[in-house]
Design a protein around this motif. Structure first.
Motif, PDB file in Angstrom:
ATOM      1  N   HIS A  74       0.802  -1.229   0.000  1.00  0.00           N
ATOM      2  CA  HIS A  74       0.000   0.000   0.000  1.00  0.00           C
ATOM      3  C   HIS A  74       0.831   1.274   0.000  1.00  0.00           C
ATOM      4  CE1 HIS A  74      -3.922  -2.010   0.811  1.00  0.00           C
ATOM      5  NE2 HIS A  74      -3.129  -2.926   1.322  1.00  0.00           N
ATOM      6  N   GLY A  75       2.149   1.167  -0.029  1.00  0.00           N
ATOM      7  CA  GLY A  75       2.990   2.350  -0.017  1.00  0.00           C
ATOM      8  C   GLY A  75       3.194   2.879   1.387  1.00  0.00           C
ATOM      9  N   ALA A  76       4.172   3.753   1.552  1.00  0.00           N
ATOM     10  CA  ALA A  76       4.537   4.268   2.871  1.00  0.00           C
ATOM     11  C   ALA A  76       3.393   5.024   3.534  1.00  0.00           C
ATOM     12  CB  ALA A  76       5.771   5.159   2.754  1.00  0.00           C
ATOM     13  N   VAL A 189     -10.601  -6.663 -10.121  1.00  0.00           N
ATOM     14  CA  VAL A 189     -10.959  -5.497 -10.918  1.00  0.00           C
ATOM     15  C   VAL A 189     -10.127  -5.557 -12.191  1.00  0.00           C
ATOM     16  CG1 VAL A 189     -10.919  -2.982 -11.042  1.00  0.00           C
ATOM     17  CG2 VAL A 189     -11.607  -4.126  -8.926  1.00  0.00           C
ATOM     18  N   SER A 190     -10.791  -5.707 -13.314  1.00  0.00           N
ATOM     19  CA  SER A 190     -10.080  -5.922 -14.577  1.00  0.00           C
ATOM     20  C   SER A 190      -9.350  -4.666 -15.008  1.00  0.00           C
ATOM     21  CB  SER A 190     -11.068  -6.339 -15.666  1.00  0.00           C
ATOM     22  OG  SER A 190     -11.914  -5.252 -16.024  1.00  0.00           O
ATOM     23  N   TRP A 191      -8.393  -4.831 -15.907  1.00  0.00           N
ATOM     24  CA  TRP A 191      -7.646  -3.687 -16.436  1.00  0.00           C
ATOM     25  C   TRP A 191      -8.588  -2.755 -17.188  1.00  0.00           C
ATOM     26  CZ3 TRP A 191      -3.860  -4.135 -13.489  1.00  0.00           C
ATOM     27  CH2 TRP A 191      -3.203  -5.346 -13.282  1.00  0.00           C
ATOM     28  N   LYS A 192      -9.589  -3.325 -17.833  1.00  0.00           N
ATOM     29  CA  LYS A 192     -10.569  -2.506 -18.548  1.00  0.00           C
ATOM     30  C   LYS A 192     -11.363  -1.639 -17.576  1.00  0.00           C
ATOM     31  CE  LYS A 192     -14.485  -2.875 -21.756  1.00  0.00           C
ATOM     32  NZ  LYS A 192     -15.349  -3.821 -22.513  1.00  0.00           N
ATOM     33  N   LYS A 215      -0.083  -2.568  -5.173  1.00  0.00           N
ATOM     34  CA  LYS A 215       0.866  -3.612  -5.589  1.00  0.00           C
ATOM     35  C   LYS A 215       0.289  -5.022  -5.548  1.00  0.00           C
ATOM     36  CE  LYS A 215       4.055  -0.445  -5.959  1.00  0.00           C
ATOM     37  NZ  LYS A 215       4.407   0.101  -7.287  1.00  0.00           N
ATOM     38  N   ASP A 216      -0.948  -5.160  -5.067  1.00  0.00           N
ATOM     39  CA  ASP A 216      -1.593  -6.479  -5.033  1.00  0.00           C
ATOM     40  C   ASP A 216      -2.156  -6.743  -6.423  1.00  0.00           C
ATOM     41  OD1 ASP A 216      -2.580  -8.846  -4.146  1.00  0.00           O
ATOM     42  OD2 ASP A 216      -3.977  -8.011  -2.697  1.00  0.00           O
ATOM     43  N   GLU A 217      -1.509  -7.624  -7.167  1.00  0.00           N
ATOM     44  CA  GLU A 217      -1.828  -7.758  -8.589  1.00  0.00           C
ATOM     45  C   GLU A 217      -1.733  -9.215  -9.033  1.00  0.00           C
ATOM     46  OE1 GLU A 217      -0.158  -4.631 -11.039  1.00  0.00           O
ATOM     47  OE2 GLU A 217       0.423  -6.108 -12.539  1.00  0.00           O
ATOM     48  N   TYR A 218      -2.674  -9.613  -9.857  1.00  0.00           N
ATOM     49  CA  TYR A 218      -2.721 -10.979 -10.380  1.00  0.00           C
ATOM     50  C   TYR A 218      -2.949 -10.927 -11.883  1.00  0.00           C
ATOM     51  CZ  TYR A 218      -3.185 -12.435  -5.506  1.00  0.00           C
ATOM     52  OH  TYR A 218      -2.969 -12.648  -4.171  1.00  0.00           O
ATOM     53  N   ASP A 219      -2.808 -12.067 -12.522  1.00  0.00           N
ATOM     54  CA  ASP A 219      -3.099 -12.159 -13.941  1.00  0.00           C
ATOM     55  C   ASP A 219      -4.586 -11.876 -14.154  1.00  0.00           C
ATOM     56  OD1 ASP A 219      -2.914 -12.640 -16.637  1.00  0.00           O
ATOM     57  OD2 ASP A 219      -3.135 -14.810 -16.437  1.00  0.00           O
ATOM     58  N   HIS A 225      -9.975  -6.324  -2.052  1.00  0.00           N
ATOM     59  CA  HIS A 225     -10.539  -7.223  -1.043  1.00  0.00           C
ATOM     60  C   HIS A 225     -11.683  -6.594  -0.251  1.00  0.00           C
ATOM     61  CE1 HIS A 225      -7.083  -9.879  -1.738  1.00  0.00           C
ATOM     62  NE2 HIS A 225      -6.326  -8.803  -1.645  1.00  0.00           N
ATOM     63  N   ASP A 226     -11.429  -5.414   0.338  1.00  0.00           N
ATOM     64  CA  ASP A 226     -12.379  -4.824   1.279  1.00  0.00           C
ATOM     65  C   ASP A 226     -13.684  -4.394   0.634  1.00  0.00           C
ATOM     66  OD1 ASP A 226     -10.439  -5.186   3.218  1.00  0.00           O
ATOM     67  OD2 ASP A 226      -9.597  -3.187   2.930  1.00  0.00           O
ATOM     68  N   VAL A 227     -13.644  -4.069  -0.636  1.00  0.00           N
ATOM     69  CA  VAL A 227     -14.841  -3.591  -1.338  1.00  0.00           C
ATOM     70  C   VAL A 227     -15.908  -4.684  -1.390  1.00  0.00           C
ATOM     71  CG1 VAL A 227     -15.682  -2.506  -3.454  1.00  0.00           C
ATOM     72  CG2 VAL A 227     -13.336  -2.090  -2.692  1.00  0.00           C
ATOM     73  N   ASN A 228     -15.485  -5.937  -1.309  1.00  0.00           N
ATOM     74  CA  ASN A 228     -16.435  -7.046  -1.386  1.00  0.00           C
ATOM     75  C   ASN A 228     -17.406  -7.077  -0.209  1.00  0.00           C
ATOM     76  OD1 ASN A 228     -15.547  -9.125  -3.757  1.00  0.00           O
ATOM     77  ND2 ASN A 228     -13.785  -8.039  -2.945  1.00  0.00           N
TER      78      ASN A 228
END
Length: 298
Positions: A74-76, A189-192, A215-219, A225-228
């Motif tokens: 999440h950055g500093a 959340v898709s790239w689109k 930085k939490d990223e997958y193919d 997470h929390d939005v769910n």
């Protein structure tokens, strides 16, 4: 909550959703320190001009274990990627436990508590004020996993950060909805969708900036997470759930694991949580775009 980028998106939707009456935001150490999560919550409340919603500072560390943040994700600051103006709003003078207790006690009807960070504040509330349980309608918790972890082979971050607190919460007897990695890693959340966010006004620009840094990223995309938890409250039909007895491991290599007693070896038929297992990811993406499109920023 511990904003944190995915917390920020969840709070943005909660603050601007007409069907919600947000009574209080409390913070906890998690993604970054509690000083930073509190500042970030204040930034968002001010951004959306919801000065009626108090923000109370919560626990600076877990109940027992040492605190380790997730700034590598999440950055500093916890919310990089957008330049917020200097915050004028001050945190509520009450500590989070007092603020939650007083808010619940004053409520005419029981309230839902949504937790998107470690459960330290909630556990301490239950320890200090067990009489308040009757004013809690349900706990909707982001955390846990039945299929593997994201900070160890078995543990999800929010539970792992304070497993003792999670154990207290799951043993509280309160109605619990567990929205964990079994759901959130399917609702990428898709790239689109991410590209579209940048076109949806100042709120979309802000959220696009935060999520782009995330930085939490997958193919295929990024899991917010929390939005769910917010999606579940508005569209429970889009998330497949099942009741289970959930146990929390607090030590050893399985520390932070949430174990479902599938075979009823320990629970004697007693179930303590409704657990999310699957989600309509396409509906989630469409809903996110619709929510951000409707956000009004003064």
């Amino acid at each position: 909550m511990d904003p944190g980028i995915d917390d920020a998106v969840a709070l943005a939707i909660a603050l601007t959703e007409p069907k919600f009456a947000v009574k209080l935001v409390t913070t906890v150490a998690g993604n970054v320190s509690v000083d930073k999560t509190t500042l970030n919550a204040l930034k968002l409340v001010e951004f959306f001009d919801r000065l009626d919603v108090p923000v109370a500072r919560g626990a600076a560390q877990p109940l027992k274990k040492d605190f380790v943040d997730a700034s590598y994700i999440h950055g500093a600051s916890g919310m990089p990627g957008y330049e917020f103006p200097p915050v004028k709003l001050k945190a509520d003078p009450r500590d989070a436990i007092t603020a939650i207790y007083q808010t619940l006690a004053a409520a005419v009807e029981p309230l839902t508590i949504v937790a998107t960070g470690a459960y330290t504040n909630i556990a301490q509330l239950l320890l200090d004020h067990p009489d308040i349980k009757s004013k809690i309608k349900q706990l909707v918790l982001m955390g846990g996993s039945l299929s593997g972890g994201n900070v160890s082979s078995v543990a999800e971050f929010n539970v792992f950060t304070d497993p003792e607190a999670a154990k207290i919460v799951y043993e509280s007897g309160l109605p619990i909805v567990m929205i964990g990695l079994d759901v959130t890693l399917k609702a990428l959340v898709s790239w689109k969708t991410l590209d579209r966010l940048a076109t949806l006004g100042e709120a979309g620009k802000m959220l696009h900036g935060l999520i782009t840094y995330y930085k939490d990223e997958y193919d295929g995309g990024k899991p917010l997470h929390d939005v769910n938890t917010i999606f579940y409250l508005l569209h429970p039909e889009a998330i497949k759930t099942k009741e289970y007895p959930i146990y929390v491991c607090t030590e050893g290599p399985a520390q932070g694991a949430t174990v479902a007693d599938f075979q009823d070896r320990w629970s004697n038929g007693k179930k303590n949580a409704v657990v999310g297992l699957d989600i309509d990811a396409a509906a989630f993406n469409q809903w996110l775009l619709e929510k951000v499109k409707q956000m009004a920023v003064k």
